[in-house]
Design a protein around this motif. Structure first.
Motif, mmCIF file in Angstrom:
data_model
loop_
_atom_site.group_PDB
_atom_site.id
_atom_site.type_symbol
_atom_site.label_atom_id
_atom_site.label_comp_id
_atom_site.label_asym_id
_atom_site.label_seq_id
_atom_site.Cartn_x
_atom_site.Cartn_y
_atom_site.Cartn_z
ATOM 1 N N TRP A 189 0.784 -1.235 0.000
ATOM 2 C CA TRP A 189 0.000 0.000 0.000
ATOM 3 C C TRP A 189 0.820 1.292 0.000
ATOM 4 O O TRP A 189 0.259 2.368 -0.240
ATOM 5 N N VAL A 190 2.109 1.213 0.291
ATOM 6 C CA VAL A 190 2.897 2.439 0.403
ATOM 7 C C VAL A 190 4.041 2.499 -0.601
ATOM 8 O O VAL A 190 4.412 3.579 -1.054
ATOM 9 N N TYR A 191 4.584 1.361 -0.964
ATOM 10 C CA TYR A 191 5.793 1.335 -1.785
ATOM 11 C C TYR A 191 5.677 2.165 -3.060
ATOM 12 O O TYR A 191 6.587 2.918 -3.397
ATOM 13 N N ASP A 192 4.573 2.053 -3.775
ATOM 14 C CA ASP A 192 4.427 2.790 -5.041
ATOM 15 C C ASP A 192 4.440 4.303 -4.828
ATOM 16 O O ASP A 192 4.855 5.052 -5.718
ATOM 17 N N LEU A 193 4.019 4.763 -3.671
ATOM 18 C CA LEU A 193 4.007 6.193 -3.365
ATOM 19 C C LEU A 193 5.370 6.705 -2.907
ATOM 20 O O LEU A 193 5.718 7.864 -3.147
ATOM 21 N N ALA A 194 6.129 5.847 -2.212
ATOM 22 C CA ALA A 194 7.417 6.269 -1.648
ATOM 23 C C ALA A 194 8.381 5.084 -1.603
ATOM 24 O O ALA A 194 8.723 4.587 -0.528
ATOM 25 N N PRO A 195 8.832 4.624 -2.763
ATOM 26 C CA PRO A 195 9.672 3.421 -2.788
ATOM 27 C C PRO A 195 10.961 3.559 -1.976
ATOM 28 O O PRO A 195 11.354 2.637 -1.260
ATOM 29 N N GLU A 196 11.606 4.701 -2.067
ATOM 30 C CA GLU A 196 12.864 4.879 -1.348
ATOM 31 C C GLU A 196 12.626 4.982 0.159
ATOM 32 O O GLU A 196 13.405 4.448 0.955
ATOM 33 N N GLY A 197 11.555 5.623 0.553
ATOM 34 C CA GLY A 197 11.219 5.722 1.968
ATOM 35 C C GLY A 197 10.900 4.366 2.576
ATOM 36 O O GLY A 197 11.313 4.065 3.701
ATOM 37 N N VAL A 198 10.155 3.536 1.854
ATOM 38 C CA VAL A 198 9.832 2.197 2.344
ATOM 39 C C VAL A 198 11.103 1.359 2.419
ATOM 40 O O VAL A 198 11.357 0.686 3.425
#
Length: 138
Positions: A82-91
């Motif tokens: 649910w989050v990776y596509d929005l913030a791949p580097e942050g995840v």
């Protein structure tokens, strides 16, 4: 490495971390504690049968450990979904920093408690869980 590969690998990382949860959950009851007892015996090499789950405090600690590890694995799975596509580097960095923090504290505690052999097992788990996440995706 691509973002797609990292996202897929996060599922494996979630499994590596979360799979320890049910094993330690089984340690909460004497009748099902053998997988957890054997895991502790292996991680405190050599296998000598000295680890046991007879003390209620050990079973309680196993419940806490199992819950945290299973929850952490589920959280990694949800981050990739649910989050990776929005913030791949942050995840990627969040999971990587979490794994490194676990490794440092778990290894230091293992060594301090006289179970230095677990540090080697921790290195193996760290390498499996981190895999290609060590490098940023292109």
């Amino acid at each position: 490495m691509t973002n797609s590969f990292h996202k897929s690998y996060l599922k494996f990382t979630a499994f590596v971390v979360g799979s320890f949860g049910p094993i330690f959950f089984l340690g909460t009851m004497l009748t099902t504690s053998e997988p957890a007892r054997w895991s502790l015996d292996l991680l405190s090499w050599p296998i000598d049968g000295l680890q046991n789950y007879e003390a209620p405090t050990t079973r309680f600690l196993s419940a806490l450990t199992g819950g945290f590890l299973f929850g952490w694995g589920i959280m990694i799975w949800c981050l990739q979904k649910w989050v990776y596509d929005l913030a791949p580097e942050g995840v990627r960095k969040s999971v990587l920093f979490g794994l490194c923090a676990w490794f440092c504290l778990d290894s230091a505690g293992s060594y301090a408690s006289g179970n230095g052999s677990n540090v080697l097992f921790n290195v193996i788990v760290l390498l499996l869980a981190v895999g290609p996440l060590w490098k940023s995706a292109k």
